[in-house]
Write a protein that holds these residues in place. Structure first.
Motif, PDB file in Angstrom:
ATOM      1  N   VAL A  12      47.315  48.548  52.676  1.00 47.23           N
ATOM      2  CA  VAL A  12      45.956  48.410  52.153  1.00 47.23           C
ATOM      3  C   VAL A  12      45.278  47.289  52.929  1.00 47.23           C
ATOM      4  CG1 VAL A  12      44.535  47.899  50.128  1.00 47.23           C
ATOM      5  CG2 VAL A  12      46.705  49.145  49.847  1.00 47.23           C
ATOM      6  N   THR A  13      44.169  47.587  53.601  1.00 49.10           N
ATOM      7  CA  THR A  13      43.468  46.577  54.399  1.00 49.10           C
ATOM      8  C   THR A  13      42.627  45.669  53.507  1.00 49.10           C
ATOM      9  OG1 THR A  13      41.488  47.905  54.763  1.00 49.10           O
ATOM     10  CG2 THR A  13      43.309  48.200  56.328  1.00 49.10           C
ATOM     11  N   SER A  14      42.195  44.569  54.095  1.00 52.47           N
ATOM     12  CA  SER A  14      41.327  43.640  53.356  1.00 52.47           C
ATOM     13  C   SER A  14      40.058  44.337  52.876  1.00 52.47           C
ATOM     14  CB  SER A  14      40.942  42.460  54.256  1.00 52.47           C
ATOM     15  OG  SER A  14      42.057  41.694  54.591  1.00 52.47           O
ATOM     16  N   ALA A  15      39.475  45.175  53.740  1.00 55.28           N
ATOM     17  CA  ALA A  15      38.241  45.874  53.370  1.00 55.28           C
ATOM     18  C   ALA A  15      38.485  46.882  52.254  1.00 55.28           C
ATOM     19  CB  ALA A  15      37.652  46.573  54.590  1.00 55.28           C
ATOM     20  N   GLU A  16      39.610  47.613  52.325  1.00 56.92           N
ATOM     21  CA  GLU A  16      39.930  48.586  51.267  1.00 56.92           C
ATOM     22  C   GLU A  16      40.151  47.877  49.926  1.00 56.92           C
ATOM     23  OE1 GLU A  16      42.247  52.130  53.719  1.00 56.92           O
ATOM     24  OE2 GLU A  16      43.334  50.300  53.182  1.00 56.92           O
ATOM     25  N   PHE A  17      40.834  46.757  49.973  1.00 53.69           N
ATOM     26  CA  PHE A  17      41.105  45.985  48.754  1.00 53.69           C
ATOM     27  C   PHE A  17      39.797  45.512  48.132  1.00 53.69           C
ATOM     28  CE2 PHE A  17      42.898  41.866  46.881  1.00 53.69           C
ATOM     29  CZ  PHE A  17      43.429  42.495  45.769  1.00 53.69           C
ATOM     30  N   ARG A  18      38.914  44.969  48.973  1.00 56.69           N
ATOM     31  CA  ARG A  18      37.602  44.529  48.477  1.00 56.69           C
ATOM     32  C   ARG A  18      36.823  45.676  47.851  1.00 56.69           C
ATOM     33  NH1 ARG A  18      33.567  43.929  52.897  1.00 56.69           N
ATOM     34  NH2 ARG A  18      34.227  46.106  52.994  1.00 56.69           N
ATOM     35  N   ASP A  19      36.810  46.825  48.530  1.00 54.01           N
ATOM     36  CA  ASP A  19      36.033  47.960  48.032  1.00 54.01           C
ATOM     37  C   ASP A  19      36.562  48.458  46.684  1.00 54.01           C
ATOM     38  OD1 ASP A  19      34.536  47.753  50.317  1.00 54.01           O
ATOM     39  OD2 ASP A  19      35.479  49.465  51.337  1.00 54.01           O
ATOM     40  N   GLU A  20      37.890  48.466  46.531  1.00 58.75           N
ATOM     41  CA  GLU A  20      38.481  48.891  45.255  1.00 58.75           C
ATOM     42  C   GLU A  20      38.109  47.923  44.132  1.00 58.75           C
ATOM     43  OE1 GLU A  20      42.456  50.880  45.052  1.00 58.75           O
ATOM     44  OE2 GLU A  20      42.713  49.923  46.995  1.00 58.75           O
ATOM     45  N   ILE A  21      38.146  46.648  44.441  1.00 53.36           N
ATOM     46  CA  ILE A  21      37.814  45.635  43.430  1.00 53.36           C
ATOM     47  C   ILE A  21      36.337  45.713  43.050  1.00 53.36           C
ATOM     48  CG2 ILE A  21      37.508  43.133  43.140  1.00 53.36           C
ATOM     49  CD1 ILE A  21      40.219  42.868  44.634  1.00 53.36           C
ATOM     50  N   LEU A  22      35.482  45.902  44.051  1.00 54.02           N
ATOM     51  CA  LEU A  22      34.042  45.995  43.789  1.00 54.02           C
ATOM     52  C   LEU A  22      33.728  47.200  42.905  1.00 54.02           C
ATOM     53  CD1 LEU A  22      31.266  44.776  44.381  1.00 54.02           C
ATOM     54  CD2 LEU A  22      31.163  46.205  46.444  1.00 54.02           C
ATOM     55  N   ALA A  23      34.341  48.330  43.219  1.00 52.28           N
ATOM     56  CA  ALA A  23      34.095  49.549  42.433  1.00 52.28           C
ATOM     57  C   ALA A  23      34.608  49.390  41.004  1.00 52.28           C
ATOM     58  CB  ALA A  23      34.773  50.740  43.102  1.00 52.28           C
ATOM     59  N   LEU A  24      35.764  48.751  40.850  1.00 48.30           N
ATOM     60  CA  LEU A  24      36.329  48.539  39.522  1.00 48.30           C
ATOM     61  C   LEU A  24      35.480  47.549  38.722  1.00 48.30           C
ATOM     62  CD1 LEU A  24      38.615  49.165  37.551  1.00 48.30           C
ATOM     63  CD2 LEU A  24      39.996  47.390  38.672  1.00 48.30           C
ATOM     64  N   ALA A  25      35.003  46.506  39.400  1.00 46.48           N
ATOM     65  CA  ALA A  25      34.148  45.516  38.734  1.00 46.48           C
ATOM     66  C   ALA A  25      32.869  46.165  38.218  1.00 46.48           C
ATOM     67  CB  ALA A  25      33.821  44.384  39.703  1.00 46.48           C
ATOM     68  N   LYS A  26      32.285  47.063  39.000  1.00 43.65           N
ATOM     69  CA  LYS A  26      31.071  47.759  38.554  1.00 43.65           C
ATOM     70  C   LYS A  26      31.366  48.610  37.324  1.00 43.65           C
ATOM     71  CE  LYS A  26      29.851  49.629  42.560  1.00 43.65           C
ATOM     72  NZ  LYS A  26      28.981  50.337  43.536  1.00 43.65           N
ATOM     73  N   GLY A  27      32.532  49.242  37.312  1.00 40.53           N
ATOM     74  CA  GLY A  27      32.920  50.039  36.152  1.00 40.53           C
ATOM     75  C   GLY A  27      33.112  49.194  34.904  1.00 40.53           C
ATOM     76  N   LEU A  28      33.691  48.029  35.074  1.00 35.50           N
ATOM     77  CA  LEU A  28      33.876  47.125  33.932  1.00 35.50           C
ATOM     78  C   LEU A  28      32.531  46.702  33.341  1.00 35.50           C
ATOM     79  CD1 LEU A  28      36.763  44.985  35.450  1.00 35.50           C
ATOM     80  CD2 LEU A  28      36.955  46.418  33.406  1.00 35.50           C
ATOM     81  N   LEU A  29      31.581  46.400  34.228  1.00 37.22           N
ATOM     82  CA  LEU A  29      30.240  46.041  33.748  1.00 37.22           C
ATOM     83  C   LEU A  29      29.595  47.226  33.027  1.00 37.22           C
ATOM     84  CD1 LEU A  29      28.882  44.023  36.814  1.00 37.22           C
ATOM     85  CD2 LEU A  29      29.488  43.106  34.556  1.00 37.22           C
ATOM     86  N   ALA A  30      29.784  48.415  33.596  1.00 35.52           N
ATOM     87  CA  ALA A  30      29.194  49.609  32.989  1.00 35.52           C
ATOM     88  C   ALA A  30      29.778  49.879  31.606  1.00 35.52           C
ATOM     89  CB  ALA A  30      29.420  50.816  33.895  1.00 35.52           C
ATOM     90  N   GLN A  31      31.020  49.499  31.396  1.00 34.54           N
ATOM     91  CA  GLN A  31      31.696  49.746  30.127  1.00 34.54           C
ATOM     92  C   GLN A  31      31.534  48.580  29.150  1.00 34.54           C
ATOM     93  OE1 GLN A  31      34.305  52.662  29.340  1.00 34.54           O
ATOM     94  NE2 GLN A  31      32.441  53.353  30.347  1.00 34.54           N
ATOM     95  N   GLY A  32      30.695  47.613  29.506  1.00 34.31           N
ATOM     96  CA  GLY A  32      30.332  46.585  28.537  1.00 34.31           C
ATOM     97  C   GLY A  32      31.026  45.251  28.668  1.00 34.31           C
TER      98      GLY A  32
END
Length: 607
Positions: A46-66
């Motif tokens: 898993v590259t640094s960029a892939e890791f960042r992208d996964e975290i960013l997408a998950l963080a957005k989902g957490l915000l969306a879920q309250g």
């Protein structure tokens, strides 16, 4: 010596939090391999960029879920890749993570979720969901539950697709070093667990000082890729610090959820870490497995000789490092070189082949075991710390390792020995206090000093030795004070022994309860052509009793006659966490054990 300070070699950043480094690394070197992830039985980079992208997408989902800034979100899971994703995603939005041991009972889970006012929870599988479901009617603050094995990550990614990246970045920029990163509950050997409040600064200060001081040991040889396989529980502060330090230190990180040898050893061979971090139990298991194999192959004589050579070789190397000896003799070097091919290389191969350094904590490691591994080519740096000190407070330095001690203060730490021999700690890694418990905080924190409850002493070079716990000191009816830990650890050195608990408080003398290691006992029976025995019959075997008596006699050489173990009893079954007799970090719950085995303890004192 009563006090020793190691000056810091790094300081916590003046702004920002733990998640920032993920985004910084992805910007600086997007193609660097940051992690290894096991997918369908195969390790994938898993590259640094892939890791960042996964975290960013998950963080957005957490915000969306309250999930909101400052919310507390629990994670109840074994050590796995997704835990690290959730840690850094939650830190990206300013949430506070509450780790829960996956083996926790329903009442333990209830207390931690209730006490921390957790608003959402991530669990690994359906059993965990059912555990929380059984107490959810008493948790009014809990609004969300996600299950990893039901694609929680995919569900959250989809939920957050409509949210702009900048929303996450606004949250991330609002996180400051003194913001709370996590609330980790103590194991609770006595009483209810307390929530240790640890800040982003605590973790950054600890990790950066350790990384800077020990960075050369992360590599198996100069210039190679640094990597580690994390198999410690991420619910424990030690595992959590490994996670943070690996990400901050650009160390390739892999996860292994199972501590048993059958699962761990194949992944060590496949992942091939350059160093590992473990508890003494792991190194004991590796050593005992190697010795059993040698005995099965009819090579126990050469193996035991190789052990003696390794111990003598590194003992001489240690004396040389401290200027008290010339180092190994020419003859010892020749013997050492011979056994490197015959024995030591196989021990290293069991840990993946590349490991040359390791760090050990959680409990004391026998000096002889440390000398053996060092002589076999794996130098183990033993350290000491608590949840309240964000893991390590002391560790052995690479250039001067003194086995039998837990080393010197890590950079930025002061160790002070109080008049009653209690160890006090001071530094930027000391926690903020116990959540909602000012009384316990005031009893533990004194003007920034952490009173650990551990007893110890500093030698003339500033190396700390832990001698016991204040609350665990036994006082016999004759008034003799006895620290049980060193006796217990020496009895446990015997390969047949799994656990040992010393008793004797308000009793006329010291005694012990001993449990057995099943694998070692099976091997012992096979080598002596003895039939497989039931647990009840096994503990009555006179030959086995003789073996355990040898372990007790060896332990008694450490203390005076008044402090020695006079008698012992072998138990048919090990103490377990499920019985409520061990903490999740495998520490003995003394009061619970003495209550559960009240009849056996009483029998030790019958005339």
């Amino acid at each position: 010596m009563r006090e020793f300070t190691s000056p810091p070699v790094a300081s916590a950043p003046p702004v920002g939090g733990l998640a920032d480094v993920v985004f910084d690394h992805a910007l600086e070197d997007p193609l660097r391999i940051a992690l290894g992830r096991k997918v369908d039985g195969q390790w994938r980079d898993v590259t640094s960029a892939e890791f960042r992208d996964e975290i960013l997408a998950l963080a957005k989902g957490l915000l969306a879920q309250g999930v909101r800034f400052g919310d507390r979100v629990a994670i109840m899971s074994r050590t796995r890749y997704e835990w690290t994703l959730f840690d850094f995603a939650l830190w990206s939005v300013g949430a506070q993570v509450v780790p829960i041991y996956p083996t926790s009972s329903a009442e333990q889970v209830f207390w931690m979720l209730y006490d921390a006012e957790v608003s959402a929870c991530v669990v690994e599988h359906e059993d965990h969901s059912m555990t929380i479901g059984s107490v959810i009617d008493r948790l009014p603050a809990l609004r969300r539950l996600w299950q990893l094995d039901s694609d929680a990550v995919g569900e959250l990614r989809a939920a957050g697709e409509h949210i702009d990246d900048e929303v996450v970045h606004r949250h991330r920029r609002a996180v400051m070093p003194d913001s709370v990163a996590t609330v980790i509950y103590t194991s609770g050997t006595t009483g209810r667990p307390k929530g240790c409040v640890l800040s982003h600064a605590n973790f950054m200060y600890e990790a950066d000082n350790v990384i800077t001081r020990w960075e050369p040991v992360f590599h198996s040889k100069r210039g190679d890729e640094a990597s580690t396989l994390l198999f410690l529980p991420l619910a424990h502060v030690f595992g959590r610090m490994v996670e943070v330090a690996a990400v901050r230190g650009r160390v390739k990180l892999g996860h292994q959820p199972n501590l048993n040898a059958a699962a761990l050893l194949p992944d060590l061979a496949a992942f091939r870490p350059s160093f590992i971090l473990a508890v003494p139990y792991i190194f004991e298991k590796v050593f005992n497995a190697a010795r059993r194999k040698a005995e099965n192959d009819g090579k126990i004589g050469p193996f035991d000789k190789a052990v003696e050579v390794a111990v003598k070789y590194w003992d001489a190397m240690e004396h040389k490092a401290f200027g008290t000896g010339p180092g190994p003799s020419a003859a010892l070097r020749v013997q050492h070189q011979l056994f490197d091919k015959l024995v030591y290389s196989k021990v290293r191969a069991a840990m993946g082949g590349r490991v040359r350094h390791a760090m050990s904590g959680g409990s004391g490691m026998d000096r002889r075991l440390g000398l053996f591994f060092a002589g076999a080519g794996v130098l183990i740096f033993e350290g000491y710390g608590l949840t309240e000190s964000t893991a390590a407070a002391t560790a052995n330095p690479p250039e001067q390792t003194r086995f039998g001690t837990v080393g010197r203060p890590i950079p930025g730490t002061t160790v002070h020995i109080a008049d009653d021999s209690e160890v006090w700690l001071h530094g930027g890694h000391v926690f903020q206090g116990y959540l909602g418990n000012p009384k316990a905080t005031n009893e533990t924190l004194h003007d920034g000093w952490l009173a650990t409850g551990d007893l110890g002493h500093l030698d003339e070079d500033g190396y700390l030795t832990i001698t016991g716990r204040k609350k665990e000191i036994l006082v016999t009816s004759g008034g003799k004070s006895v620290s049980p830990s060193q006796l217990e650890e020496r009895v446990r050195d015997h390969p047949l022994v799994a656990q040992c608990i010393v008793v004797g408080n308000d009793r006329p003398y010291i005694a012990a309860l001993v449990t057995l290691d099943a694998d070692s006992v099976d091997h012992w029976l096979n080598m002596r052509a003895k039939p497989k025995l039931s647990p009840t019959d096994l503990v009555r075997d006179p030959d086995l009793e003789t073996e355990i008596r040898r372990a007790v006699v060896a332990a008694n050489t450490l203390v005076s006659q008044a402090e020695s173990i006079r008698t012992f009893r072998i138990l048919a079954h090990q103490f377990s966490e499920e019985q409520g007799l061990l903490t999740p970090s495998l520490k003995l719950k003394r009061k619970a054990i003495e209550q559960a085995y009240e009849a056996e303890v009483a029998a030790l004192y019958r005339a």
